[in-house]
Every structure is written in C-alpha cells, then in structure tokens.
Write an enzyme that holds these catalytic residues in place. Sequence first.
Site, mmCIF file in Angstrom:
data_model
loop_
_atom_site.group_PDB
_atom_site.id
_atom_site.type_symbol
_atom_site.label_atom_id
_atom_site.label_comp_id
_atom_site.label_asym_id
_atom_site.label_seq_id
_atom_site.Cartn_x
_atom_site.Cartn_y
_atom_site.Cartn_z
ATOM 1 N N SER A 1 0.805 -1.212 0.000
ATOM 2 C CA SER A 1 0.000 0.000 0.000
ATOM 3 C C SER A 1 0.843 1.269 0.000
ATOM 4 C CB SER A 1 -0.933 0.008 1.223
ATOM 5 O OG SER A 1 -1.866 -1.044 1.149
ATOM 6 N N GLU B 1 -4.511 -4.183 -6.155
ATOM 7 C CA GLU B 1 -4.831 -2.898 -6.785
ATOM 8 C C GLU B 1 -5.412 -1.898 -5.784
ATOM 9 O OE1 GLU B 1 -3.528 -2.973 -9.482
ATOM 10 O OE2 GLU B 1 -3.853 -4.911 -10.446
ATOM 11 N N GLY B 2 -4.934 -1.964 -4.558
ATOM 12 C CA GLY B 2 -5.417 -1.085 -3.497
ATOM 13 C C GLY B 2 -6.386 -1.805 -2.592
ATOM 14 N N LEU C 1 -26.090 -22.844 -1.177
ATOM 15 C CA LEU C 1 -25.672 -24.148 -1.679
ATOM 16 C C LEU C 1 -25.273 -25.102 -0.562
ATOM 17 C CD1 LEU C 1 -25.526 -22.424 -4.360
ATOM 18 C CD2 LEU C 1 -23.711 -23.976 -5.048
ATOM 19 N N GLN D 1 -39.131 -18.144 2.469
ATOM 20 C CA GLN D 1 -38.993 -16.696 2.558
ATOM 21 C C GLN D 1 -37.555 -16.268 2.820
ATOM 22 O OE1 GLN D 1 -41.829 -15.265 5.443
ATOM 23 N NE2 GLN D 1 -43.603 -15.656 4.126
#
Length: 383
Positions: free
Chosen positions: A137, A362-363, A337, A278
């Site tokens: 970073s 990538e950050g 599942l 539900q």
Amino acid sequence: MELLALDELLGDEDKDIRDTVRRFCDDRVRPHVATWFEDGRLPIRDLALELGELGLLGMHLEGYGCAGTSATAYGLACHELEAADSGVRSLVSVQGSLAMFAIHRFGSEEQKLQWLPEMAAGRAIGCFGLTEPDFGSNPAGMRTIAKRDGGDWILNGTKMWITNGSVADVAVVWAQTDDRVRGFLVPARIKGFSTSEITRKMSLRASVTSELVLDNVRLPAEAILPGAAGLSGPLNCLNEARYGIVFGAPGAARECLDTAIDYAINRPVFDRPLAGFQLTQAKLANMAVELDKAMLLALRLGSLKDAGRITPYQISVGKLNNVRESLAIARECRTILAANGVTLEYPVIRHANNLESVLTYEGTSEIHQLTVGQALTGIGAFK
C-alpha cells in the site's frame, strides 16, 4: 434475471463485444477452470494467443495492433472474463491495463513498436513489477533501486505478488533512482533477472503469481520509460487496472447468484423447492439488488471514462463498493448451496476465494476508503 433492464444502457457494439467474450468463456474457460483452479495452473500462452486473436489484449488502447474500443466495452469484457474466473480477468488486466498501458502511455516510440503489437497479439506476455515484500500500500517506500553506471542502469531489488511474472517476456519494473521513481522495461532473459512462482495459494489458483528478483541487472539507457517520472506513473497504471476490476468483480458475483438461483429452484427441502422459502428469497432479492447497483455504478464510471472525465477517487468508489459487495454476494450464495457450496462442482467457493485476493490487490479496501475520505474532507489520512 436482470431486474433493471441494464442492457438498454449499452450500445450495440458494446453488447456485441460482451457477447463475444461470454461465448469465448463458455467454450474455452468454464469447461476447464475448476480443474485449472484445483491444479493451480493456467495455460497462459494458449489463452493469450486466443485472447489476442479476439482483440481483447490492450483492447481500449489506440494503435500498435490494439483494438481501440470504448472504455465501457473493455469493462464489459472484464465483467465476462471474471464471471468465468478472476485469474483469467487478471491475465487480461495485467497484460493490457498495466504492462501495455505503461508502455503505451509512457514509452518511447521504439518501445511501443517493439512490444505493443506482439503483446496485443498475445505472442509476448508482460508483467508489472511495483509491489514489494514489505511495500504494498506504500509504494513510495520501495527498496528496488536503479543506479547510473556510465550510460547504463543497474537495478537491484525484489518484487512480490506479480501476476504473469514467471511467464512474462518483459517486466515493467518500477525502481527508485537518485531523485524519483522511474519505470524500466526488463526483458525476461536478461542476466541477473530471475523469477519464482508463488505456490500454495488458496485464491487465484488459476493464475500465475510470482516473485521477481533483480540482481545487478544491467539495462541500456533506452530501457527506461521516458514519459514516467515519479509515483504518478505507476499510479496511473493502477487506476487503469482498478477500473477493470469495477466491472470484473460483479461478474464473479453474477455467476454466483445465477448458480444460487438455479440451485434453489431445483433443490427440494422439506418437500418443496429451497427457493420457496422466505429466507431464501430474501437472500436472493438482497443480492440481486446489490448486484444491479454495482453494475449501475460500473456503467456510470464507464461513461465518465469514455468522456475523459473520470477521476482516481471515482475509481476508488467503484473498486471499494463493487469488490466488497461482490465478495458478500459470493459468501451468501455459498450458504444457499450449503455443503455443495464448498466443492468445485459449483463455481461459488472458487469465486469467493478469488475475490478475497481482489479485495486486496490494486489497493486494499482500507486504502480506497482513505482515498474517498480525502476527496470528501480534503484531508489526507494515509499516515
């Protein structure tokens, strides 16, 4: 099912490109990717040639054998590739948005002519060497150094977590010089340059991840990228790759959700379909809403990028939200599942594992939160 009729926001050419990539993934990736993931391998050379033939490598770049598509079309291609597997999208992203973009944006005309046509065709593979073992970073702290020696440069250092590294023909390596960070093109077979593949990964297994070692690598003066001086060079490249992730991560989420819906409809539980409960429908509804919101965000960023108005913090908004929500969707689908969700018979656990890496590279999410926070407050909180 697409709740918001998002196809109506797309042009015909963008949809044609998306559909072509989807067919390619159906034919060449989905039948094999579970085995590639289990075996920890990816047939990069073969895939690169096929992806190059389709015009997908560096597709959003102009000239030098690149297709010159819209940014939105590139994003949709990333979406379809990552719906198949994050490792395949990473191959295309690193090739086009990191290695090729660096040469296209910052390279000399000679460098562009030497590398870009071969890379666009998939005959040459590139990688992007920025991250180091102790500096991810905070790239400003990099320890890889480049020293002048007469007319040459001598590079020493180590790069870590480099996609395509062990198979690349050329590495774009960023190093600290006496005054600022500069980029260098390092041919793979040059003396002092070595790679080793990182194994025992539980994520992005259908991808080559490597360590790069530079031990007194001597490069001629023309190996430097003349247009890049300072950290703005590699950070510009990272924004290109992050943009692809904004579209790509929801592709993985879409694959998980489609799988979960089909499974719930066909799986009997207590003498009725799992989808008839539900709690199951609540899960599916929440995930579908978040997925369409993520795609609306991606398409908005695509329109901004096509108009030349996108900003780094806007890309951070997209990367932060879309990866975070895609990972949450993958995890929730796994619960639908149940035990089947942890097997490679279904794509869900593979996508969930892959997205753990996408959340970081990538950050990290934390870095993107700070980028957005700085945009909101005008105060940098990185240190």
